[in-house]
Design a protein around this motif. Structure first.
Motif, PDB file in Angstrom:
ATOM      1  N   GLY A   1      64.343  14.842   5.149  1.00 53.61           N
ATOM      2  CA  GLY A   1      65.003  14.592   3.934  1.00 53.61           C
ATOM      3  C   GLY A   1      66.213  15.090   3.517  1.00 53.61           C
TER       4      GLY A   1
ATOM      5  N   PHE B   1      58.684  18.443  15.769  1.00 53.91           N
ATOM      6  CA  PHE B   1      59.232  16.971  15.545  1.00 53.91           C
ATOM      7  C   PHE B   1      59.637  16.468  16.515  1.00 53.91           C
ATOM      8  CE2 PHE B   1      61.709  18.782  11.252  1.00 53.91           C
ATOM      9  CZ  PHE B   1      60.747  19.300  11.157  1.00 53.91           C
TER      10      PHE B   1
ATOM     11  N   ALA C   1      59.276  14.011   8.233  1.00 49.97           N
ATOM     12  CA  ALA C   1      59.196  15.347   8.243  1.00 49.97           C
ATOM     13  C   ALA C   1      58.973  15.971   7.212  1.00 49.97           C
ATOM     14  CB  ALA C   1      59.410  16.137   9.083  1.00 49.97           C
ATOM     15  N   VAL C   2      57.363  16.049   6.321  1.00 53.82           N
ATOM     16  CA  VAL C   2      57.097  17.105   4.987  1.00 53.82           C
ATOM     17  C   VAL C   2      57.264  18.267   4.926  1.00 53.82           C
ATOM     18  CG1 VAL C   2      57.047  14.481   4.081  1.00 53.82           C
ATOM     19  CG2 VAL C   2      55.375  15.874   5.227  1.00 53.82           C
TER      20      VAL C   2
ATOM     21  N   LEU D   1      55.160  13.844   8.823  1.00 58.15           N
ATOM     22  CA  LEU D   1      54.329  15.045   9.464  1.00 58.15           C
ATOM     23  C   LEU D   1      54.713  16.501   8.909  1.00 58.15           C
ATOM     24  CD1 LEU D   1      53.379  16.994  12.190  1.00 58.15           C
ATOM     25  CD2 LEU D   1      56.450  16.255  12.498  1.00 58.15           C
TER      26      LEU D   1
ATOM     27  N   LYS E   1      61.368  23.919  14.835  1.00 60.95           N
ATOM     28  CA  LYS E   1      61.023  21.950  13.947  1.00 60.95           C
ATOM     29  C   LYS E   1      61.743  21.492  14.978  1.00 60.95           C
ATOM     30  CE  LYS E   1      61.936  23.821   8.489  1.00 60.95           C
ATOM     31  NZ  LYS E   1      62.638  24.003   8.170  1.00 60.95           N
TER      32      LYS E   1
ATOM     33  N   LEU F   1      54.069  20.508   9.137  1.00 57.26           N
ATOM     34  CA  LEU F   1      54.681  21.309   9.789  1.00 57.26           C
ATOM     35  C   LEU F   1      54.166  23.041   8.973  1.00 57.26           C
ATOM     36  CD1 LEU F   1      54.883  22.316  12.968  1.00 57.26           C
ATOM     37  CD2 LEU F   1      57.678  22.260  11.842  1.00 57.26           C
TER      38      LEU F   1
END
Ligand code: AMP
Ligand code: FES
Ligand code: ZN
Length: 313
Positions: free
Chosen positions: A156, A141, A53-54, A77, A137, A79
């Motif tokens: 992260g 995700f 998830a970025v 990914l 999220k 969002l």
């Protein structure tokens, strides 16, 4: 100051490790820390497909970079949260990184794909923006990982994030949360495995990693997260760390080693409320319609007028 590994001039000092590194050796150090976290907590294997998830920030782009360098099968990914200029800018950084590595970036856009955004969703659900955002999220995700056939979602979250959350949970003795605050949450009840491979690296190290690796990232914080709850906890922990380097890492890792098991039964009990598929989207939920679907429904019903009033895009 000389690099601990090669004796060249050092560019960064790490007091908690009583060490300093030059640029290339610091990159090696960061990779070793991620490798160690992945192995120690059995996060994933080289065959598994990882969805990173970025957000466009230093932590998640740095994480994606490390995982690709280590040879993992990692896609990104992003969002789009519909938080005006901030979302436009963060998307640009995520896309530029993906293009530079010829890596695959999955994109989901709240306004385009679901008809709402965070300012409007927050108003509709009468939740703080970060709460509507966190809910969106978590759901998306997981949905993206299930749809894309990924084995695991990686975020992260770094050592500072995890230590600050732990500190907050300890201050209030939130026993249910303490039992679930782990670097790996195994797959269960339709949720894919979730991992935090940056737990051994702190905020300053991730910023340095991006600088040394030439990764451009969005520096601004989200404008909706005014007076972030965890900011005070981070400052308090940094004050302790300043006096006793290594205290922050000890606080978090000794919790994992010595205390987190004790809280596990409380977390399981709190989470065992009889899950069933949401009638709209099929996600596991305790009610009939999951919290995400009811948020979307209320936000869409609010309509665009209120959306403008909320100061969103
Ligand atoms: P935050 O909740 O903003 O502290 O972000 C924690 C982690 O969630 C980041 O390190 C990313 O892995 C992920 N993340 C945050 N925002 C986004 C986004 N807009 N799209 C994809 N992943 C995100
Ligand atoms: Fe979620 Fe700001 S990133 S409210
Ligand atoms: Zn649902």
């Amino acid at each position: 100051m000389k690099c601990r590994r090669c004796r060249a001039a050092a560019v960064i000092e790490l007091r908690r490790h009583n060490a300093a590194f030059c640029g290339p050796c610091f990159v090696h150090y960061a990779e070793q820390q991620v490798r160690k976290a992945v192995d120690e907590f059995a996060m994933f294997s080289p065959e598994e497909r990882i969805l990173v998830a970025v957000s466009g920030g230093k932590d998640s782009l740095g994480l994606w970079d490390v995982l690709l360098r280590l040879g993992y099968r990692a896609d990104g990914l992003y969002l789009g949260l519909g938080i005006g200029q901030y979302s436009d800018a963060s998307a640009t950084y995520a896309r530029a990184f993906a293009a530079s590595r010829e890596a695959r970036l999955v994109e989901i856009d709240l306004p385009a794909d679901y008809g709402y955004d965070i300012p409007n969703g927050s108003l509709a659900a009468r939740r703080a923006p970060c709460s509507a955002c966190g809910l969106s999220k978590r759901h998306l995700f997981n949905q993206a990982a299930v749809d894309g056939g990924y084995d695991v979602v990686a975020t992260g979250h770094n050592l500072d994030d995890e230590a600050a959350v732990l500190f907050g949970n300890v201050l209030r003795w939130n026993t249910e949360y303490l039992g679930r605050q782990l670097p790996v949450l195994p797959a269960e009840h339709g949720f894919v495995r979730k991992v935090k491979p940056l737990v051994r690296l702190d905020e300053r190290e991730m910023a340095a990693y991006c600088v040394v690796r030439g990764i451009d990232y969005i520096v601004e914080e989200c404008p909706m997260a005014e007076g972030n709850r965890h900011l005070g906890y981070k400052e308090a922990l940094n004050a302790v760390e300043e006096r006793s380097p290594g205290a922050k890492a000890a606080f978090y890792f000794e919790f994992l080693a010595k205390a987190s098991d004790l809280f596990r039964p409380l977390a399981v009990a709190g989470h065992d409320g009889g899950l069933q598929p949401c009638v709209r989207c099929g996600s596991p939920t305790t009610g009939e319609v999951c919290a995400f679907c009811s948020l979307v429904e209320r936000a869409v019903a609010l309509g665009p007028t209120r959306r403008a009033a909320a100061g969103g895009s």
